[in-house]
Scaffold this motif. Structure first.
Motif, PDB file in Angstrom:
ATOM      1  N   GLU A  38     185.877  64.081   4.745  1.00  0.00           N
ATOM      2  CA  GLU A  38     184.980  64.909   3.958  1.00  0.00           C
ATOM      3  C   GLU A  38     185.846  67.114   4.429  1.00  0.00           C
ATOM      4  OE1 GLU A  38     182.982  64.195   1.903  1.00  0.00           O
ATOM      5  OE2 GLU A  38     182.351  62.420   2.727  1.00  0.00           O
ATOM      6  N   ILE A  41     188.496  67.669   2.008  1.00  0.00           N
ATOM      7  CA  ILE A  41     187.583  67.912   0.715  1.00  0.00           C
ATOM      8  C   ILE A  41     187.083  69.474   0.730  1.00  0.00           C
ATOM      9  CG2 ILE A  41     186.197  67.020  -1.284  1.00  0.00           C
ATOM     10  CD1 ILE A  41     186.788  64.571   0.075  1.00  0.00           C
ATOM     11  N   HIS A  96     180.748  61.356  -4.248  1.00  0.00           N
ATOM     12  CA  HIS A  96     182.842  60.762  -4.389  1.00  0.00           C
ATOM     13  C   HIS A  96     182.269  60.214  -5.643  1.00  0.00           C
ATOM     14  CE1 HIS A  96     183.484  62.906  -0.819  1.00  0.00           C
ATOM     15  NE2 HIS A  96     181.926  61.494  -0.249  1.00  0.00           N
ATOM     16  N   HIS A 113     189.085  62.078  -2.889  1.00  0.00           N
ATOM     17  CA  HIS A 113     187.414  61.472  -2.731  1.00  0.00           C
ATOM     18  C   HIS A 113     187.299  60.115  -2.846  1.00  0.00           C
ATOM     19  CE1 HIS A 113     185.225  65.097  -3.907  1.00  0.00           C
ATOM     20  NE2 HIS A 113     186.155  65.399  -4.502  1.00  0.00           N
TER      21      HIS A 113
END
Length: 199
Positions: A38, A41, A96, A113
């Motif tokens: 995460e 991302i 996601h 993702h």
């Protein structure tokens, strides 16, 4: 011993203390992996300084929170903030899936993702398993005043931890590599020092 106290003793070991401790370890490892992905991302959203900076900061906060809760749970040997985390994990699944759907519509499969989705589902699934079998939140130890019949088997617990680490690492590593930071990372073979001397 009353029937109620007998149930108190037997409930935590109804599926085996080793199983409960192993699934707890797996959930913590998956949560840590998901938190790291995460964050990667979030970096992909923030570094370009585009319109996705605000969602990037939200994802970064979520990644840090998930990582912190997972580490705290691993330290305590039981899942912390289980209900709240489960709700946040469900929202993360939707996020996601939506991101992957948008990417696929543009003929792009985002590895970050995808990895995050798998890890979040693993964390959510293992947490749900524990919640069903240990509704009182005592995955690895009985409540005060109660005694667990058999402690977790050390050898099996180490094997479960190793297997969980391998599975989580196999999904986390490609997810991290798919981020902007991962794409700009220096390959391992390029970390060597120069061997020649220049005068």
């Amino acid at each position: 011993m009353t029937a109620q106290s007998a149930r108190t003793v037997q409930t935590p070991s109804s599926v085996g203390p080793t199983a409960g401790a192993s699934v707890t370890l797996f959930s913590c490892f998956a949560g840590m992996g998901a938190g790291l992905v995460e964050l990667s991302i979030a970096s992909s959203y923030i570094l370009p300084r585009g319109p996705l900076m605000l969602p990037g900061f939200v994802v970064a906060v979520w990644g840090l929170a998930l990582l912190s809760v997972s580490v705290a749970s691993l330290q305590r040997g039981r899942l912390r903030f289980r209900r709240l985390t489960a709700k946040a994990l469900a929202v993360a699944v939707v996020f996601h899936v939506a991101a992957l759907t948008v990417g696929i519509s543009q003929q792009v499969l985002d590895g970050g993702h995808l990895a995050a989705l798998f890890l979040v589902l693993m964390t959510l699934g293992s947490s749900a398993w524990i919640a069903r079998r240990y509704p009182d939140g005592e995955e690895t130890s009985a409540r005060p005043g109660a005694r667990m019949a058999v402690p977790p088997h050390p050898g099996l617990l180490v094997a479960a931890a190793f297997a969980a680490a391998v599975v989580v690492a196999a999904i986390t590593t490609p997810g991290l590599a798919a981020s902007v930071a991962g794409q700009h990372a220096v390959p391992h073979q390029e970390h060597s020092l120069p061997t020649g001397h220049h005068h």
